[in-house]
Scaffold this motif. Sequence first.
Motif, PDB file in Angstrom:
ATOM      1  N   ASP A   1      43.088  42.669  60.238  1.00  0.00           N
ATOM      2  CA  ASP A   1      41.996  43.209  61.062  1.00  0.00           C
ATOM      3  C   ASP A   1      40.821  42.251  61.197  1.00  0.00           C
ATOM      4  O   ASP A   1      39.878  42.560  61.912  1.00  0.00           O
ATOM      5  CB  ASP A   1      41.468  44.522  60.448  1.00  0.00           C
ATOM      6  CG  ASP A   1      42.541  45.576  60.295  1.00  0.00           C
ATOM      7  OD1 ASP A   1      43.594  45.473  60.960  1.00  0.00           O
ATOM      8  OD2 ASP A   1      42.348  46.503  59.484  1.00  0.00           O
TER       9      ASP A   1
ATOM     10  N   ARG B   1      32.578  40.806  54.740  1.00  0.00           N
ATOM     11  CA  ARG B   1      33.321  41.991  55.195  1.00  0.00           C
ATOM     12  C   ARG B   1      33.659  42.846  53.971  1.00  0.00           C
ATOM     13  O   ARG B   1      34.278  42.367  53.025  1.00  0.00           O
ATOM     14  CB  ARG B   1      34.586  41.598  55.928  1.00  0.00           C
ATOM     15  CG  ARG B   1      34.308  40.915  57.246  1.00  0.00           C
ATOM     16  CD  ARG B   1      35.618  40.650  57.965  1.00  0.00           C
ATOM     17  NE  ARG B   1      35.403  39.899  59.160  1.00  0.00           N
ATOM     18  CZ  ARG B   1      35.329  40.429  60.376  1.00  0.00           C
ATOM     19  NH1 ARG B   1      35.445  41.725  60.532  1.00  0.00           N
ATOM     20  NH2 ARG B   1      35.143  39.673  61.421  1.00  0.00           N
TER      21      ARG B   1
ATOM     22  N   PHE C   1      35.829  45.210  53.375  1.00  0.00           N
ATOM     23  CA  PHE C   1      37.207  45.413  52.932  1.00  0.00           C
ATOM     24  C   PHE C   1      37.791  44.158  52.287  1.00  0.00           C
ATOM     25  O   PHE C   1      38.643  44.259  51.404  1.00  0.00           O
ATOM     26  CB  PHE C   1      38.092  45.983  54.053  1.00  0.00           C
ATOM     27  CG  PHE C   1      38.705  44.997  54.987  1.00  0.00           C
ATOM     28  CD1 PHE C   1      39.995  44.531  54.773  1.00  0.00           C
ATOM     29  CD2 PHE C   1      38.018  44.566  56.109  1.00  0.00           C
ATOM     30  CE1 PHE C   1      40.580  43.644  55.641  1.00  0.00           C
ATOM     31  CE2 PHE C   1      38.606  43.681  56.990  1.00  0.00           C
ATOM     32  CZ  PHE C   1      39.892  43.215  56.755  1.00  0.00           C
TER      33      PHE C   1
ATOM     34  N   SER D   1      42.480  46.840  56.799  1.00  0.00           N
ATOM     35  CA  SER D   1      41.331  47.517  56.197  1.00  0.00           C
ATOM     36  C   SER D   1      41.747  48.867  55.622  1.00  0.00           C
ATOM     37  O   SER D   1      41.217  49.300  54.599  1.00  0.00           O
ATOM     38  CB  SER D   1      40.196  47.677  57.216  1.00  0.00           C
ATOM     39  OG  SER D   1      40.662  48.353  58.361  1.00  0.00           O
TER      40      SER D   1
END
Length: 198
Positions: free
Chosen positions: A73, A21, A23, A102
């Motif tokens: 998130d 991911r 972020f 994020s």
Amino acid sequence: MKKSAALFVSFKTSQAIPSSRLFRRDFMIQSTLDSGVRRIGYHPIVVHDDRAIRAEALVIDRDDGRYAVDFVDARPPEDARGEGLLQLAFEQGCSGILAITSAEAGREPLLSAAREVWRHSAVMVNAGDRAQVLHALEQEGPIPLRALEGLVATRRDPISVAYALACEGSAAIDLSGGLDGRTMVRGGALGLGLRFGT
């Protein structure tokens, strides 16, 4: 050795950390370049109520304490309420839980500045350039990045050298206000032989 884009490694991690991911990866880059963060730990699994829960949790040691990081998130489906993370925080003696969204990991100008510096993480710095920049930082103390050009005569652009040294911990760059010639750079804990707690 080629680094995988799905794994994150820095001088503050003790192992490669999955970072599919974006972020999460940005948060780890920002934490690596933050001189107030000492260490980034990774805990893939947490045992809670006699069952193993996939946590993929980070624990960061900062100057102000130890924190389990809750990526709000992107909680794993197995720990949607964060119970495993809370258990981990207790087990690791954390001061608290740091909730990161994020949007927080993507705040500017820090995001762009950290990414720009981190682009230099694979740059090999020759010994002469390293010695000149670290000597200048040791002699002058914290200085604006633009001042490096007048203090050293490196083969490579001295600002690029400073970025690469920041990625390895030999220098520290204050990215809180973005990245320009006025951004302050100083010797890092690894570059000047300093150790935390001394």
